[in-house]
Design an enzyme around this catalytic site. Structure first.
Site, PDB file in Angstrom:
ATOM      1  N   ARG A 179       0.844  -1.189   0.000  1.00 23.41           N
ATOM      2  CA  ARG A 179       0.000   0.000   0.000  1.00 23.41           C
ATOM      3  C   ARG A 179       0.882   1.242   0.000  1.00 23.41           C
ATOM      4  NH1 ARG A 179      -1.824   0.724   4.420  1.00 23.41           N
ATOM      5  NH2 ARG A 179      -1.170  -1.136   5.554  1.00 23.41           N
TER       6      ARG A 179
ATOM      7  N   LYS B  67      -9.633  -2.347   1.476  1.00 24.90           N
ATOM      8  CA  LYS B  67      -9.311  -1.196   2.327  1.00 24.90           C
ATOM      9  C   LYS B  67     -10.087   0.062   1.901  1.00 24.90           C
ATOM     10  CE  LYS B  67      -6.140  -3.635   4.455  1.00 24.90           C
ATOM     11  NZ  LYS B  67      -6.421  -4.202   5.778  1.00 24.90           N
TER      12      LYS B  67
ATOM     13  N   HIS C 195     -10.632  -2.354  11.332  1.00 21.57           N
ATOM     14  CA  HIS C 195      -9.539  -3.209  10.843  1.00 21.57           C
ATOM     15  C   HIS C 195      -9.329  -4.325  11.866  1.00 21.57           C
ATOM     16  CE1 HIS C 195      -5.038  -3.324   9.414  1.00 21.57           C
ATOM     17  NE2 HIS C 195      -5.766  -4.196   8.766  1.00 21.57           N
TER      18      HIS C 195
ATOM     19  N   SER D  78      -1.329  -3.669  10.311  1.00 19.78           N
ATOM     20  CA  SER D  78      -0.938  -4.606   9.264  1.00 19.78           C
ATOM     21  C   SER D  78       0.318  -5.383   9.656  1.00 19.78           C
ATOM     22  CB  SER D  78      -0.666  -3.856   7.963  1.00 19.78           C
ATOM     23  OG  SER D  78      -1.860  -3.303   7.490  1.00 19.78           O
TER      24      SER D  78
ATOM     25  N   CYS E 240       0.733  -7.580  11.956  1.00 23.23           N
ATOM     26  CA  CYS E 240       0.931  -7.725  13.399  1.00 23.23           C
ATOM     27  C   CYS E 240       0.136  -8.884  13.986  1.00 23.23           C
ATOM     28  CB  CYS E 240       0.595  -6.428  14.126  1.00 23.23           C
ATOM     29  SG  CYS E 240       1.772  -5.113  13.765  1.00 23.23           S
TER      30      CYS E 240
ATOM     31  N   ASP F 279      -9.493  -9.760   8.828  1.00 21.76           N
ATOM     32  CA  ASP F 279      -8.948  -8.424   8.537  1.00 21.76           C
ATOM     33  C   ASP F 279      -9.926  -7.275   8.783  1.00 21.76           C
ATOM     34  OD1 ASP F 279      -6.557  -7.030   7.515  1.00 21.76           O
ATOM     35  OD2 ASP F 279      -7.817  -6.446   5.827  1.00 21.76           O
TER      36      ASP F 279
ATOM     37  N   ARG G 101       1.800 -12.200  -0.657  1.00 23.16           N
ATOM     38  CA  ARG G 101       0.481 -12.518  -0.112  1.00 23.16           C
ATOM     39  C   ARG G 101      -0.140 -13.730  -0.795  1.00 23.16           C
ATOM     40  NH1 ARG G 101      -1.929  -8.778   3.953  1.00 23.16           N
ATOM     41  NH2 ARG G 101      -0.222  -7.322   4.241  1.00 23.16           N
TER      42      ARG G 101
HETATM   43  P1  GTP Z   1      -2.619  -7.556   7.455  1.00 24.47           P
HETATM   44  O1  GTP Z   1      -3.179  -8.732   6.750  1.00 24.47           O
HETATM   45  O2  GTP Z   1      -1.554  -6.829   6.679  1.00 24.47           O
HETATM   46  O3  GTP Z   1      -3.624  -6.588   7.991  1.00 24.47           O
HETATM   47  O4  GTP Z   1      -1.765  -8.125   8.721  1.00 24.47           O
HETATM   48  P2  GTP Z   1      -2.127  -9.226   9.837  1.00 24.47           P
HETATM   49  O5  GTP Z   1      -2.399  -8.486  11.111  1.00 24.47           O
HETATM   50  O6  GTP Z   1      -3.105 -10.212   9.375  1.00 24.47           O
HETATM   51  O7  GTP Z   1      -0.710  -9.943  10.041  1.00 24.47           O
HETATM   52  P3  GTP Z   1      -0.335 -11.505  10.070  1.00 24.47           P
HETATM   53  O8  GTP Z   1      -1.242 -12.356  10.902  1.00 24.47           O
HETATM   54  O9  GTP Z   1      -0.135 -11.953   8.683  1.00 24.47           O
HETATM   55  O10 GTP Z   1       1.058 -11.405  10.862  1.00 24.47           O
HETATM   56  C1  GTP Z   1       2.230 -11.311  10.200  1.00 24.47           C
HETATM   57  C2  GTP Z   1       3.448 -11.275  11.125  1.00 24.47           C
HETATM   58  O11 GTP Z   1       3.145 -11.332  12.511  1.00 24.47           O
HETATM   59  C3  GTP Z   1       4.346 -12.444  10.834  1.00 24.47           C
HETATM   60  O12 GTP Z   1       5.661 -11.964  10.812  1.00 24.47           O
HETATM   61  C4  GTP Z   1       4.094 -13.359  12.010  1.00 24.47           C
HETATM   62  O13 GTP Z   1       5.192 -14.216  12.230  1.00 24.47           O
HETATM   63  C5  GTP Z   1       3.897 -12.382  13.127  1.00 24.47           C
HETATM   64  N1  GTP Z   1       3.104 -12.927  14.240  1.00 24.47           N
HETATM   65  C6  GTP Z   1       1.800 -13.261  14.250  1.00 24.47           C
HETATM   66  N2  GTP Z   1       1.414 -13.722  15.460  1.00 24.47           N
HETATM   67  C7  GTP Z   1       2.504 -13.662  16.248  1.00 24.47           C
HETATM   68  C8  GTP Z   1       2.747 -13.981  17.614  1.00 24.47           C
HETATM   69  O14 GTP Z   1       1.871 -14.412  18.361  1.00 24.47           O
HETATM   70  N3  GTP Z   1       4.022 -13.776  18.075  1.00 24.47           N
HETATM   71  C9  GTP Z   1       5.016 -13.295  17.277  1.00 24.47           C
HETATM   72  N4  GTP Z   1       6.224 -13.124  17.797  1.00 24.47           N
HETATM   73  N5  GTP Z   1       4.814 -12.989  15.980  1.00 24.47           N
HETATM   74  C10 GTP Z   1       3.587 -13.163  15.476  1.00 24.47           C
HETATM   75 MN    MN Z   2      -3.955 -10.523   7.477  1.00 20.38          MN
HETATM   76 MN    MN Z   3      -5.117  -5.461   7.003  1.00 18.75          MN
END
Ligand code: GTP
Ligand code: MN
Ligand code: MN
Length: 582
Positions: free
Chosen positions: A70, A207, A227, A249, A251, A278, A367
């Site tokens: 983005r 989005k 979000h 994002s 996280c 999401d 993705r």
């Molecule tokens: P968007 O789809 O962009 O909105 O992001 P999202 O919030 O869905 O992120 P996603 O679940 O894909 O998380 C991506 C990152 O977070 C990766 O690097 C994962 O390894 C890390 N991650 C997710 N859950 C955990 C956790 O419980 N602990 C740690 N240390 N990392 C995590």
């Molecule tokens: Mn996601």
């Molecule tokens: Mn998102």
């Protein structure tokens, strides 16, 4: 023809003319249409077939090298009054923006097909759902919209019945980053996007519509567009509590939404059900509770880091009928990304022979796109037109220090303050520096379609007589020790935190009141089978009074940025916290 379809037809005809498109194709969402588009994209190189034995009906798309995330600096909210967009958005005068875009659109689809994509965000028969139509010259966008929304004939029928729909125009243009803009016109429910083929910039249902335009609509109509993931926690007694969680994002939303409980929990009968990963639209029901739907029909998830260890449900749904964008491939043409324990990349995301000197094989923001129904933990409740009642709302971010593993807000107003003041270290999901702490209220900094001051007031307005609001929590899976190692194992073990939240919702544990909120009391967090030592757990649940005083000051400065529009109640609430930080 109904007058509403006449309006739609006139709008399409206008853009067919302006863009000079060779052909106009109205998408019906059928299998035949999808097969024809795939055929076309395989021919043009927009899609590359992956190994049909291991990944039937899976395809790889390589985006332009400068079009991989983005672009917040090129994203505008165009309202008649600048203050309505707020300091949280880039603003442009609507007339100026339209003139700029019309110049870019002029002749941009010569030699191309203009696709008309009618779509519905949310279950097609849900009163909470809203419709839109996207005009695009990208068959890749059509293929993704087909997975991510209820697209085609049924949506068109609802538009004809309902009249109102969001009008989105998209062209990949020449993919020149200097001629790239994502414009939003919330007052007329319009979106105009040019010069990018990337997900958040090009799949306008996501989005642009479901967050920026919908948040504006939601304020006017008395609901919230957020979000947030939505999940159900089923306990051994068979009762399910629904939780919505907002993290910025990359996280951990997709990960948490598909969590598989750790050993011990599974045997005892705990289950996690996925409603959405999401976006969450929620509104008060007749009983005063907040009811939530996932407006999307698919997942557009971050590939790197997705493995059998971190997210087995996601991995399981990615073996067929999926589109991968900017991942690497192995010698036998399987998709590959960093974090997969097996397989060796031979070609990187740009299609070059893989060389570690060029950086990661898969782009950090690569993705997958896949239908929600392919997720093993997907619940039929996600199709319920009434939505699911929420027991808890969770905010969270990536903070290597300061913020404890979990705390509960004192009440709704405090919860809104916690959401408004939240911050996170930036990630690869948007263009720009990575790892910088920035305020990201409710994880909506890039997505709120109006002034954050008004947005906070709208959140506060849900606390009224008769309301049975969910409890609000804040989590941080990302706290690190001095050596830079995560203190909390995360992923499946986040179940322990969810269980504590449910216990608080049911008033089964007292918690431990602190200045910043309620933390788990001694022994309240289930540690059976948890691989973490007592000192680390103590660090995870520590509230550093001195550091929090600094944080409170930073939050106050931030809330000041929205001037008069920031509700006084938030400053009063912040004072309450400050007074206890002694
Ligand atoms: P968007 O789809 O962009 O909105 O992001 P999202 O919030 O869905 O992120 P996603 O679940 O894909 O998380 C991506 C990152 O977070 C990766 O690097 C994962 O390894 C890390 N991650 C997710 N859950 C955990 C956790 O419980 N602990 C740690 N240390 N990392 C995590
Ligand atoms: Mn996601
Ligand atoms: Mn998102």
């Amino acid at each position: 023809m109904s007058s509403k379809l006449a309006e739609l037809n006139a709008w399409v005809a206008h853009y067919a003319d302006l863009t000079g498109a060779d052909r106009v194709h109205w998408c019906d969402g059928s299998e035949e249409e999808s097969a024809r588009l795939v055929e076309l994209m395989l021919g043009s190189g927009d899609l590359i077939a992956l190994n049909p034995q291991t990944h039937p009906n899976c395809f790889l798309h390589r985006s332009s090298v400068s079009d991989v995330a983005r672009v917040e600096h090129l994203t505008f909210v165009c309202t008649a009054n600048r203050d309505d967009a707020g300091p949280n958005n880039h603003w442009m005068d609507p007339e100026q923006a339209k003139a700029k875009m019309a110049a870019l659109y002029k002749g941009c689809m010569k030699g191309r097909t203009l696709y008309v994509v009618p779509y519905c965000m949310g279950p097609i028969d849900s009163p909470l759902a809203r419709c839109g139509v996207e005009i695009t010259d990208s068959p890749y966008v059509v293929a993704n919209m087909r997975l991510m929304t209820r697209m085609g004939a049924a949506a068109l029928a609802r538009i004809e019945r309902e009249g109102t729909f969001v009008k989105g125009v998209h062209s990949t243009g020449d993919l020149n980053p200097d001629r790239r803009f994502i414009m939003h016109f919330p007052e007329e429910l319009g979106i105009q996007s040019f010069g990018s083929g990337y997900g958040g910039n090009a799949l306008l249902g996501k989005k642009c519509h479901a967050l920026r335009i919908a948040s504006w609509q939601a304020r006017q109509e008395g609901w919230l567009a957020e979000h947030m993931l939505i999940l159900g926690v089923e306990n051994p007694q068979g009762e399910t509590h629904y939780i919505a969680a907002a993290f910025p994002s990359a996280c951990g939303k997709t990960n948490l939404a598909m969590l598989i409980p750790p050993q011990g929990y599974r045997e005892a009968g705990w289950k996690i059900w996925t409603v959405g990963d999401d976006i969450c639209w929620m509104r008060p029901g007749a009983d005063g509770r907040l009811y939530a739907i996932n407006p999307e029909a698919g997942y557009f998830g971050v590939a790197p880091g997705t493995s059998a260890k971190t997210n087995p449900n996601a991995l399981a749904m990615l073996t067929h009928d999926a589109i991968f964008t900017n991942v690497a491939v192995t010698a036998d043409n399987q998709p590959w990304w960093e974090g997969l324990p097996d397989g060796t990349p031979v070609a990187d995301w740009q299609g070059r022979a893989f060389d570690p000197a060029n950086g990661p094989a898969a782009h950090p923001n690569s993705r997958f796109t896949v239908s929600a129904r392919q997720c093993p933990s997907y619940t039929p409740m996600a199709e319920d037109p009434q939505g699911v009642p929420l027991s808890a709302i969770v905010f969270g971010g990536r903070r290597e220090s300061l913020v404890p593993l979990v705390f509960e807000a004192r009440d709704w107003t405090h919860g809104v303050l916690v959401g408004a003041g939240m911050a996170s270290e930036t990630t690869a999901a948007a263009t720009g520096a990575v790892g910088v702490v920035r305020r990201d209220s409710m994880a909506m900094k890039p997505f709120a379609g109006y002034n954050f001051g008004d947005y906070f007031a709208h959140w506060l307005s849900f606390d009224k007589p008769g309301a049975k609001l969910p409890k609000i929590f804040h989590v941080n899976w990302f706290r690190k020790n001095a050596g830079g190692k995560f203190l909390w194992p995360g992923f499946g073990d986040n179940m322990r935190v969810l269980e504590w939240m449910i216990k608080r919702v049911k008033n089964e544990v007292p918690g431990h009141a602190t200045a910043i909120g309620i933390l788990p009391g001694e022994g309240e967090l289930n540690r059976d089978g948890l691989n973490i030592d007592a000192a680390d757990l103590q660090a995870l649940l520590h509230v550093d009074t001195h550091a929090w005083r600094t944080e409170v000051g930073a939050i106050a400065d931030y809330l000041e940025e929205f001037g008069e529009r920031t509700p006084a109640a938030l400053f009063e609430e912040l004072d309450k916290t400050a007074r206890q930080l002694v």
